[in-house]
Every structure is written in C-alpha cells, then in structure tokens.
Design a protein around this motif. Structure first.
Motif, PDB file in Angstrom:
ATOM      1  N   HIS A  13       0.859  -1.238  -0.082  1.00 39.40           N
ATOM      2  CA  HIS A  13       0.023  -0.053  -0.037  1.00 39.40           C
ATOM      3  C   HIS A  13       0.997   1.274  -0.075  1.00 39.40           C
ATOM      4  O   HIS A  13       1.829   1.384   0.861  1.00 39.40           O
ATOM      5  CB  HIS A  13      -1.021  -0.013   1.291  1.00 39.40           C
ATOM      6  N   PRO A  14       0.465   2.308  -1.016  1.00 41.13           N
ATOM      7  CA  PRO A  14       1.330   3.426  -0.902  1.00 41.13           C
ATOM      8  C   PRO A  14       1.396   4.092   0.636  1.00 41.13           C
ATOM      9  O   PRO A  14       0.498   3.903   1.283  1.00 41.13           O
ATOM     10  CB  PRO A  14       0.816   4.413  -1.799  1.00 41.13           C
ATOM     11  N   TRP A  15       2.333   4.920   0.729  1.00 41.53           N
ATOM     12  CA  TRP A  15       2.434   5.807   1.911  1.00 41.53           C
ATOM     13  C   TRP A  15       1.279   6.534   2.462  1.00 41.53           C
ATOM     14  O   TRP A  15       0.883   6.640   3.611  1.00 41.53           O
ATOM     15  CB  TRP A  15       3.723   6.625   1.917  1.00 41.53           C
ATOM     16  N   TRP A  16       0.451   7.076   1.327  1.00 42.99           N
ATOM     17  CA  TRP A  16      -0.618   8.148   1.505  1.00 42.99           C
ATOM     18  C   TRP A  16      -1.795   7.250   1.913  1.00 42.99           C
ATOM     19  O   TRP A  16      -2.598   7.694   2.707  1.00 42.99           O
ATOM     20  CB  TRP A  16      -0.669   9.060   0.076  1.00 42.99           C
ATOM     21  N   PHE A  17      -1.849   6.189   1.437  1.00 44.36           N
ATOM     22  CA  PHE A  17      -3.040   5.280   2.025  1.00 44.36           C
ATOM     23  C   PHE A  17      -2.642   4.752   3.377  1.00 44.36           C
ATOM     24  O   PHE A  17      -3.945   4.904   4.198  1.00 44.36           O
ATOM     25  CB  PHE A  17      -3.272   3.956   1.131  1.00 44.36           C
ATOM     26  N   ARG A  18      -1.617   4.517   3.901  1.00 48.47           N
ATOM     27  CA  ARG A  18      -1.451   4.119   5.202  1.00 48.47           C
ATOM     28  C   ARG A  18      -1.868   5.267   6.270  1.00 48.47           C
ATOM     29  O   ARG A  18      -2.414   5.399   7.072  1.00 48.47           O
ATOM     30  CB  ARG A  18       0.208   3.858   5.420  1.00 48.47           C
ATOM     31  N   ASP A  35     -15.571   9.704  18.548  1.00 51.26           N
ATOM     32  CA  ASP A  35     -16.623   8.648  19.150  1.00 51.26           C
ATOM     33  C   ASP A  35     -17.375   7.894  18.131  1.00 51.26           C
ATOM     34  O   ASP A  35     -18.593   7.803  18.421  1.00 51.26           O
ATOM     35  CB  ASP A  35     -17.460   9.014  20.393  1.00 51.26           C
ATOM     36  N   LEU A  36     -16.690   7.635  17.080  1.00 47.60           N
ATOM     37  CA  LEU A  36     -17.494   7.171  15.894  1.00 47.60           C
ATOM     38  C   LEU A  36     -17.278   5.693  15.669  1.00 47.60           C
ATOM     39  O   LEU A  36     -16.235   5.337  16.121  1.00 47.60           O
ATOM     40  CB  LEU A  36     -17.580   7.922  14.699  1.00 47.60           C
ATOM     41  N   GLU A  37     -17.722   4.844  14.813  1.00 50.52           N
ATOM     42  CA  GLU A  37     -17.254   3.702  14.327  1.00 50.52           C
ATOM     43  C   GLU A  37     -16.829   3.798  13.057  1.00 50.52           C
ATOM     44  O   GLU A  37     -17.415   4.472  12.144  1.00 50.52           O
ATOM     45  CB  GLU A  37     -18.353   2.529  14.317  1.00 50.52           C
ATOM     46  N   VAL A  38     -15.603   3.201  12.607  1.00 50.32           N
ATOM     47  CA  VAL A  38     -15.016   3.005  11.398  1.00 50.32           C
ATOM     48  C   VAL A  38     -15.696   1.969  10.579  1.00 50.32           C
ATOM     49  O   VAL A  38     -15.848   0.763  11.085  1.00 50.32           O
ATOM     50  CB  VAL A  38     -13.360   2.967  11.438  1.00 50.32           C
ATOM     51  N   ASP A  39     -16.058   2.092   9.488  1.00 46.35           N
ATOM     52  CA  ASP A  39     -16.491   1.081   8.355  1.00 46.35           C
ATOM     53  C   ASP A  39     -15.536   0.346   7.690  1.00 46.35           C
ATOM     54  O   ASP A  39     -15.014   0.687   6.977  1.00 46.35           O
ATOM     55  CB  ASP A  39     -17.557   1.762   7.321  1.00 46.35           C
ATOM     56  N   THR A  40     -15.248  -0.715   8.467  1.00 46.54           N
ATOM     57  CA  THR A  40     -13.773  -1.427   8.037  1.00 46.54           C
ATOM     58  C   THR A  40     -14.026  -2.239   6.585  1.00 46.54           C
ATOM     59  O   THR A  40     -13.156  -2.273   5.849  1.00 46.54           O
ATOM     60  CB  THR A  40     -13.588  -2.555   8.822  1.00 46.54           C
ATOM     61  N   ASP A  41     -15.303  -2.725   6.212  1.00 51.62           N
ATOM     62  CA  ASP A  41     -15.609  -2.934   4.970  1.00 51.62           C
ATOM     63  C   ASP A  41     -15.345  -2.014   3.810  1.00 51.62           C
ATOM     64  O   ASP A  41     -14.574  -2.392   2.839  1.00 51.62           O
ATOM     65  CB  ASP A  41     -17.086  -3.438   4.703  1.00 51.62           C
ATOM     66  N   LYS A  42     -15.464  -0.752   4.351  1.00 48.91           N
ATOM     67  CA  LYS A  42     -15.187   0.390   3.278  1.00 48.91           C
ATOM     68  C   LYS A  42     -13.806   0.505   3.012  1.00 48.91           C
ATOM     69  O   LYS A  42     -13.112   0.660   2.058  1.00 48.91           O
ATOM     70  CB  LYS A  42     -15.872   1.543   3.574  1.00 48.91           C
ATOM     71  N   GLU A  62     -11.440  -1.771   3.551  1.00 48.74           N
ATOM     72  CA  GLU A  62     -10.938  -2.974   2.982  1.00 48.74           C
ATOM     73  C   GLU A  62     -11.028  -2.746   1.400  1.00 48.74           C
ATOM     74  O   GLU A  62     -10.057  -3.095   0.587  1.00 48.74           O
ATOM     75  CB  GLU A  62     -11.483  -3.933   3.400  1.00 48.74           C
ATOM     76  N   ALA A  63     -12.451  -2.554   1.065  1.00 52.06           N
ATOM     77  CA  ALA A  63     -12.417  -2.107  -0.186  1.00 52.06           C
ATOM     78  C   ALA A  63     -11.656  -1.029  -0.946  1.00 52.06           C
ATOM     79  O   ALA A  63     -11.032  -1.476  -2.126  1.00 52.06           O
ATOM     80  CB  ALA A  63     -13.788  -1.747  -0.571  1.00 52.06           C
ATOM     81  N   GLN A  64     -11.333  -0.007  -0.377  1.00 54.00           N
ATOM     82  CA  GLN A  64     -10.578   1.198  -0.676  1.00 54.00           C
ATOM     83  C   GLN A  64      -9.007   0.558  -0.948  1.00 54.00           C
ATOM     84  O   GLN A  64      -8.061   0.985  -1.581  1.00 54.00           O
ATOM     85  CB  GLN A  64     -10.644   2.234   0.305  1.00 54.00           C
ATOM     86  N   GLY A  65      -8.724  -0.059   0.189  1.00 58.67           N
ATOM     87  CA  GLY A  65      -7.115  -0.820   0.287  1.00 58.67           C
ATOM     88  C   GLY A  65      -7.114  -1.699  -0.956  1.00 58.67           C
ATOM     89  O   GLY A  65      -5.989  -1.889  -1.585  1.00 58.67           O
ATOM     90  N   ARG A  66      -7.977  -2.327  -1.252  1.00 57.69           N
ATOM     91  CA  ARG A  66      -7.739  -3.304  -2.735  1.00 57.69           C
ATOM     92  C   ARG A  66      -7.608  -2.621  -3.743  1.00 57.69           C
ATOM     93  O   ARG A  66      -6.829  -2.782  -4.684  1.00 57.69           O
ATOM     94  CB  ARG A  66      -9.045  -4.323  -2.832  1.00 57.69           C
TER      95      ARG A  66
END
Length: 59
Positions: free
Chosen positions: A11-16, A30-37, A39-43
């Motif tokens: 993954h590029p530095w800017w994505f990390r 105090d929010l929740e992160v949408d991990t599915d979203k 992961e899709a962006q990570g792909r």
C-alpha cells in the motif's frame, strides 16, 4: 525458457496515512469506522512492485 516475474504487493504511504487519519478521527469523535469500506479502498489502492529474486530463489 519463460521469464518469471516476482511481484510484491504493498500500500502506498499516503493510503497508510489516510487509514491512520480515519481511525484517529473516528476515535476522537466517538464514531465507528466502516472497516468493509476501508478494505475495499485498500484493494483499489494496492500497488505491485517487481522484485529481483535472490540467488537461492532461482535454484
């Protein structure tokens, strides 16, 4: 003889930095992160680098 290509996924530095920023903001607000979203962006952000195999790998 066919040439073998060895690729390394990363993954590029800017994505990390983006993932850290999203998680930090979600924690502070105090929010929740949408991990599915994420992961899709990570792909989509995955890049591949050709690497030179070592001498041991070619044997």
């Amino acid at each position: 003889m066919a040439r073998k290509v060895f690729l390394l996924a990363y993954h590029p530095w800017w994505f990390r930095l983006y993932v850290v920023a999203v998680n930090t903001f979600a924690y502070m607000a105090d929010l929740e992160v949408d991990t599915d979203k994420l992961e899709a962006q990570g792909r989509k952000a995955t890049r591949y680098r050709e690497i030179e195999p070592t001498d041991e790998a070619s044997q």
